[in-house]
Write a protein that holds these residues in place. Structure first.
Motif, PDB file in Angstrom:
ATOM      1  N   GLY A 180       0.823  -1.208   0.000  1.00  0.00           N
ATOM      2  CA  GLY A 180       0.000   0.000   0.000  1.00  0.00           C
ATOM      3  C   GLY A 180       0.853   1.252   0.000  1.00  0.00           C
ATOM      4  O   GLY A 180       0.557   2.220  -0.693  1.00  0.00           O
ATOM      5  N   GLN A 181       1.959   1.196   0.776  1.00  0.00           N
ATOM      6  CA  GLN A 181       2.856   2.354   0.822  1.00  0.00           C
ATOM      7  C   GLN A 181       3.509   2.580  -0.535  1.00  0.00           C
ATOM      8  O   GLN A 181       3.623   3.712  -0.999  1.00  0.00           O
ATOM      9  CB  GLN A 181       3.930   2.139   1.887  1.00  0.00           C
ATOM     10  N   ARG A 182       3.925   1.483  -1.172  1.00  0.00           N
ATOM     11  CA  ARG A 182       4.540   1.627  -2.497  1.00  0.00           C
ATOM     12  C   ARG A 182       3.569   2.267  -3.475  1.00  0.00           C
ATOM     13  O   ARG A 182       3.932   3.117  -4.275  1.00  0.00           O
ATOM     14  CB  ARG A 182       4.925   0.253  -3.048  1.00  0.00           C
ATOM     15  N   GLN A 183       2.299   1.829  -3.390  1.00  0.00           N
ATOM     16  CA  GLN A 183       1.303   2.369  -4.303  1.00  0.00           C
ATOM     17  C   GLN A 183       1.116   3.864  -4.057  1.00  0.00           C
ATOM     18  O   GLN A 183       0.942   4.631  -4.983  1.00  0.00           O
ATOM     19  CB  GLN A 183      -0.010   1.617  -4.124  1.00  0.00           C
ATOM     20  N   ARG A 184       1.195   4.246  -2.779  1.00  0.00           N
ATOM     21  CA  ARG A 184       1.051   5.668  -2.471  1.00  0.00           C
ATOM     22  C   ARG A 184       2.234   6.456  -3.023  1.00  0.00           C
ATOM     23  O   ARG A 184       2.066   7.569  -3.525  1.00  0.00           O
ATOM     24  CB  ARG A 184       0.912   5.876  -0.962  1.00  0.00           C
ATOM     25  N   VAL A 185       3.433   5.876  -2.918  1.00  0.00           N
ATOM     26  CA  VAL A 185       4.608   6.555  -3.468  1.00  0.00           C
ATOM     27  C   VAL A 185       4.433   6.713  -4.981  1.00  0.00           C
ATOM     28  O   VAL A 185       4.700   7.776  -5.549  1.00  0.00           O
ATOM     29  CB  VAL A 185       5.905   5.783  -3.162  1.00  0.00           C
ATOM     30  N   ALA A 186       3.958   5.648  -5.615  1.00  0.00           N
ATOM     31  CA  ALA A 186       3.762   5.712  -7.063  1.00  0.00           C
ATOM     32  C   ALA A 186       2.779   6.823  -7.415  1.00  0.00           C
ATOM     33  O   ALA A 186       2.963   7.557  -8.383  1.00  0.00           O
ATOM     34  CB  ALA A 186       3.263   4.368  -7.588  1.00  0.00           C
ATOM     35  N   MET A 187       1.736   6.959  -6.592  1.00  0.00           N
ATOM     36  CA  MET A 187       0.772   8.024  -6.849  1.00  0.00           C
ATOM     37  C   MET A 187       1.402   9.389  -6.588  1.00  0.00           C
ATOM     38  O   MET A 187       1.179  10.335  -7.345  1.00  0.00           O
ATOM     39  CB  MET A 187      -0.472   7.821  -5.976  1.00  0.00           C
ATOM     40  N   GLY A 188       2.197   9.449  -5.524  1.00  0.00           N
ATOM     41  CA  GLY A 188       2.876  10.703  -5.205  1.00  0.00           C
ATOM     42  C   GLY A 188       3.766  11.148  -6.340  1.00  0.00           C
ATOM     43  O   GLY A 188       3.810  12.316  -6.712  1.00  0.00           O
ATOM     44  N   ARG A 189       4.471  10.176  -6.920  1.00  0.00           N
ATOM     45  CA  ARG A 189       5.363  10.489  -8.027  1.00  0.00           C
ATOM     46  C   ARG A 189       4.577  11.085  -9.186  1.00  0.00           C
ATOM     47  O   ARG A 189       5.065  11.941  -9.916  1.00  0.00           O
ATOM     48  CB  ARG A 189       6.061   9.190  -8.465  1.00  0.00           C
ATOM     49  N   ALA A 190       3.335  10.603  -9.325  1.00  0.00           N
ATOM     50  CA  ALA A 190       2.501  11.128 -10.405  1.00  0.00           C
ATOM     51  C   ALA A 190       2.021  12.548 -10.096  1.00  0.00           C
ATOM     52  O   ALA A 190       1.990  13.404 -10.974  1.00  0.00           O
ATOM     53  CB  ALA A 190       1.316  10.202 -10.643  1.00  0.00           C
ATOM     54  N   ILE A 191       1.685  12.781  -8.815  1.00  0.00           N
ATOM     55  CA  ILE A 191       1.150  14.099  -8.448  1.00  0.00           C
ATOM     56  C   ILE A 191       2.191  15.197  -8.603  1.00  0.00           C
ATOM     57  O   ILE A 191       1.903  16.293  -9.075  1.00  0.00           O
ATOM     58  CB  ILE A 191       0.710  14.114  -6.964  1.00  0.00           C
ATOM     59  N   VAL A 192       3.424  14.881  -8.162  1.00  0.00           N
ATOM     60  CA  VAL A 192       4.486  15.876  -8.059  1.00  0.00           C
ATOM     61  C   VAL A 192       4.640  16.698  -9.334  1.00  0.00           C
ATOM     62  O   VAL A 192       4.939  17.881  -9.291  1.00  0.00           O
ATOM     63  CB  VAL A 192       5.811  15.170  -7.699  1.00  0.00           C
ATOM     64  N   ARG A 193       4.397  16.070 -10.454  1.00  0.00           N
ATOM     65  CA  ARG A 193       4.683  16.767 -11.719  1.00  0.00           C
ATOM     66  C   ARG A 193       3.578  17.698 -12.146  1.00  0.00           C
ATOM     67  O   ARG A 193       3.713  18.405 -13.132  1.00  0.00           O
ATOM     68  CB  ARG A 193       4.897  15.742 -12.833  1.00  0.00           C
ATOM     69  N   HIS A 194       2.447  17.689 -11.471  1.00  0.00           N
ATOM     70  CA  HIS A 194       1.291  18.454 -11.915  1.00  0.00           C
ATOM     71  C   HIS A 194       1.030  18.222 -13.392  1.00  0.00           C
ATOM     72  O   HIS A 194       1.094  19.139 -14.203  1.00  0.00           O
ATOM     73  CB  HIS A 194       1.496  19.949 -11.645  1.00  0.00           C
ATOM     74  N   PRO A 195       0.747  17.000 -13.744  1.00  0.00           N
ATOM     75  CA  PRO A 195       0.553  16.687 -15.164  1.00  0.00           C
ATOM     76  C   PRO A 195      -0.828  17.129 -15.629  1.00  0.00           C
ATOM     77  O   PRO A 195      -1.676  17.462 -14.796  1.00  0.00           O
ATOM     78  CB  PRO A 195       0.639  15.162 -15.179  1.00  0.00           C
ATOM     79  N   ASP A 196      -1.010  17.122 -16.937  1.00  0.00           N
ATOM     80  CA  ASP A 196      -2.338  17.430 -17.469  1.00  0.00           C
ATOM     81  C   ASP A 196      -3.272  16.262 -17.230  1.00  0.00           C
ATOM     82  O   ASP A 196      -4.457  16.440 -16.963  1.00  0.00           O
ATOM     83  CB  ASP A 196      -2.244  17.702 -18.978  1.00  0.00           C
ATOM     84  N   VAL A 197      -2.747  15.062 -17.379  1.00  0.00           N
ATOM     85  CA  VAL A 197      -3.590  13.865 -17.296  1.00  0.00           C
ATOM     86  C   VAL A 197      -2.897  12.819 -16.443  1.00  0.00           C
ATOM     87  O   VAL A 197      -1.690  12.612 -16.569  1.00  0.00           O
ATOM     88  CB  VAL A 197      -3.839  13.272 -18.707  1.00  0.00           C
ATOM     89  N   PHE A 198      -3.665  12.184 -15.565  1.00  0.00           N
ATOM     90  CA  PHE A 198      -3.159  11.031 -14.813  1.00  0.00           C
ATOM     91  C   PHE A 198      -3.616   9.758 -15.506  1.00  0.00           C
ATOM     92  O   PHE A 198      -4.787   9.626 -15.867  1.00  0.00           O
ATOM     93  CB  PHE A 198      -3.775  10.988 -13.411  1.00  0.00           C
ATOM     94  N   LEU A 199      -2.702   8.838 -15.660  1.00  0.00           N
ATOM     95  CA  LEU A 199      -3.086   7.542 -16.209  1.00  0.00           C
ATOM     96  C   LEU A 199      -2.835   6.487 -15.141  1.00  0.00           C
ATOM     97  O   LEU A 199      -1.755   6.427 -14.561  1.00  0.00           O
ATOM     98  CB  LEU A 199      -2.253   7.233 -17.459  1.00  0.00           C
ATOM     99  N   PHE A 200      -3.819   5.676 -14.859  1.00  0.00           N
ATOM    100  CA  PHE A 200      -3.672   4.598 -13.878  1.00  0.00           C
ATOM    101  C   PHE A 200      -3.842   3.267 -14.590  1.00  0.00           C
ATOM    102  O   PHE A 200      -4.870   3.028 -15.212  1.00  0.00           O
ATOM    103  CB  PHE A 200      -4.750   4.701 -12.795  1.00  0.00           C
TER     104      PHE A 200
END
Lengths: 365, 296
Positions: A137-157
């Motif tokens: 669960g923690q790894r998944q949160r880190v993966a999500m955090g890595r996605a947030i940090v960039r302020h991307p236009d689109v998130f892909l899961f």
């Protein structure tokens, strides 16, 4: 504004075609879930949007810009992978900041963005650990955090929760939904789990064999499935389907000679002698006094209950009708003995008729 | 009443005997002989104890230190170039989609040859009269007959060339194994995170390959530190000791000059070199593994 538009998108692997001309408009800020059985082309579609797979035909545009020939790094997207895809040699902090580091952002800005993401996801305590020292669960949160940090236009899961256990999955589902409400970006989410699709999506895109079968809100897919595939894929338990023939008096005669009235909505669309499948959800079949409203368009069926599964607020009932196993639901339940006979009420306005041959739904209008 | 030996000891006894016979006794014997003026031609010298005089002699002998330094240099150049070429080859082979298995097998051919044969082959290739290299150079219009195996620097180059030709595939194979074991996801994540192909390689692939590289380094450093056969065949350590490495010096001292005691002392000093390299690379390996979260 970041809409994502797919027009006639095709993926071919040699002679095999995995995705057959998909058209899809995703609005800015929308949470769209691509769902379907494995091999339906949903992940491939997502990877084409990400730029990890070549697009064999058609056009993908993000924010009005055609991205077919752009590498992933120029599409301003982030992606969360099924296996987390963390960088094993970097600490959580380094993992989170990696994309900004690559983009040569100033250290202060990186720190701020990383701390912000860590706060959103509750990762502050773990910043100096390596991924190997984290739980799933923690790894998944880190993966999500890595996605947030960039302020991307689109998130892909890409099936981000399928490696987690059931309890954690429910938890993370809530976190993903919260995340979407907080950051408000466009999200495209792939899963094979219809519960995830139902609970998360603004709009569900149900796929099979490289085709889109139905697009709509979760309730649209649940209440008005376009064919038996949608009816059985969305909703748990899957919709009951009984084979039958339309008779002259406006009924459907089932395999054992028993007749059920054609639901109101389908009455004008059927013709006598038509082979059909009669569909209704467990929620719409209940013992008298235990659920389905007493008034309205109702059919009564006498059933012998073979098995019951008490779930607390309701009990799932298993019975055989016309040679097919069906399920019903008993609200405010009482104990049920196996073999007990019950009179059950079926809400006809919630029932569906599907053409046996094309599997498509039949509606009057 | 006689006390019986404990069972575990009896069961292990055959192993003890074998190890003692083939490892321990020769080791102790060679260690002992390094403190004697033992000459193969005069066996009785084995019983003369001269203390550490052999070691003193070695430590003040510039010929030994020249060979020692040359071996370290040889080792450094060979390992680095093999790593570079091996990495390049592995990365390229990893991209090949068709015929990769065949290519992998072909890659290992040089390892299948006996080093002696490789030595002879390159001795011919680099021969200044009839060798391939000079032939090619001359047919390209150059008049020079380069003394590949006679000039000190050129001879060193030629030996390095042969050594690298033979053993680059050790690196290539091990690094390729690393590339196969590497998960694809982090690379894709890196692409999405904005990495150029070079940045992906630098920040993701290379750290993952480091343990494999250090394993190859450890193996090869032990191999190269005892380089003997190729050198012996191609130049015999010559001309005028210009390609003399530790092991050619030792064999010359022990068998040609018959000073076995002195040669054994050299052996013990040069083992330090191998031990040092092994410890160095093992530390690096553990660090790299710890970095990847693989545990010590």
């Amino acid at each position: 504004m970041t809409e994502v538009t797919l027009s006639n998108v095709i993926k071919r692997y040699g002679v095999h075609q995995a995705v057959h001309g998909i058209d899809l408009d995703i609005e800015d800020g929308e949470f769209v879930v691509l769902v379907g059985p494995s091999g339906c082309g949903k992940s491939t579609t997502l990877r084409m949007i990400a730029g990890l797979e070549d697009i064999s035909g058609g056009e993908v545009s993000i924010g009005g810009r055609v991205v077919n020939d752009l590498p992933p790094r120029e599409r301003n997207i982030s992606m969360v992978f099924q296996n987390y895809a963390l960088y094993p040699h970097m600490s959580v902090r380094e993992n989170l900041g990696f994309s900004l580091h690559i983009a040569k952002r100033p250290a202060a800005e990186i720190k701020k963005a990383v701390d912000e993401a860590a706060a959103i996801l509750g990762l502050q305590e773990l910043m100096d650990r390596k991924p190997a020292a984290l739980s799933g669960g923690q790894r998944q949160r880190v993966a999500m955090g890595r996605a947030i940090v960039r302020h991307p236009d689109v998130f892909l899961f890409d099936e981000p929760l399928s490696n987690l256990d059931a309890k954690l999955r429910t938890q993370m589902r809530v976190e993903i939904k919260k995340l979407h409400q907080k950051v408000g970006n466009t999200i495209i989410y792939v899963t094979h789990d219809q519960v995830e699709a139902m609970t998360l999506a603004d709009r569900i895109v149900l796929m099979r064999d490289g085709h889109i079968i139905q697009v709509g809100t979760p309730l649209e897919l649940f209440n008005t499935p376009v064919n038996t595939f949608v009816a059985t894929f969305i909703g748990s338990p899957p919709m009951n389907l009984l084979d039958g023939v339309v008779t002259e008096n406006g009924n459907v005669r089932l395999g054992d000679g028993q007749e059920l009235p054609v639901p109101t909505a389908a009455r004008a669309g059927v013709h006598v002698g038509q082979q059909v499948r009669y569909g209704f959800r467990a929620d719409n079949l209940s013992p008298v006094g235990h659920g389905v409203a007493e008034d309205g368009d109702i059919a009564e069926i006498d059933l012998r209950i073979d098995l019951s599964e008490p779930l607390g607020t309701e009990t799932l009932l298993f019975a055989v009708l016309a040679g097919t196993e069906i399920q019903g639901k008993m609200l405010n339940p009482r104990p049920v003995t196996p073999g007990e006979r019950m009179t059950c009420r079926l809400a006809l306005e919630k029932a569906h008729i599907f053409d046996a041959e094309t599997t498509n739904v039949i509606r009057s209008s | 009443m006689r006390r019986r030996l404990p069972e575990w000891f009896v069961l292990l006894l055959p192993a003890f005997v074998v190890v003692a016979a083939v490892v321990l006794i020769p080791l102790l014997f060679s260690l002992y002989s390094s403190f004697t003026p033992y000459k193969l031609t005069r066996p009785s010298t084995l019983w003369t104890w001269i203390g550490e005089r052999n070691y003193e002699r070695i430590l003040t002998d510039w010929k030994f230190w020249a060979a020692f330094g040359r071996t370290v240099l040889f080792l450094t150049i060979a390992l680095n170039l093999e790593l570079l070429f091996g990495l390049g080859i592995a990365l390229m082979v990893n991209k090949v989609t068709r015929g990769q298995r065949t290519l992998r097998t072909v890659l290992m051919f040089p390892m299948m040859f006996s080093p002696i044969l490789v030595g002879f082959q390159f001795k011919f290739i680099f021969n200044d009269n009839v060798g391939l290299v000079n032939n090619v150079l001359q047919s390209l219009g150059s008049d020079a007959a380069l003394p590949w195996l006679v000039d000190g620097n050129l001879a060193m180059f030629s030996i390095l060339f042969a050594e690298i030709w033979m053993s680059t595939s050790v690196f290539a194979i091990l690094i390729l194994a690393g590339l196969f074991a590497m998960p694809r996801d982090p690379l894709e994540a890196a692409k999405v995170d904005g990495c150029t192909p070079w940045q992906s390689f630098r920040h993701i692939t290379l750290p993952f390959l480091m343990p494999f590289i250090y394993i190859a380094m450890t193996i090869r450093s032990l191999d190269v530190a005892r380089a003997y056969d190729i050198v012996q065949i191609m130049t015999g350590g010559g001309p005028a000791r210009r390609t003399e490495l530790l092991w050619t010096l030792m064999s010359r001292t022990g068998y040609v000059d018959a000073k076995m005691g002195l040669a054994n002392a050299m052996g013990y000093v040069s083992i330090l070199l191998s031990i040092a390299f092994t410890i160095f690379f093992f530390r690096k390996l553990s660090a790299a593994r710890a970095e990847l979260g693989m545990g010590g």
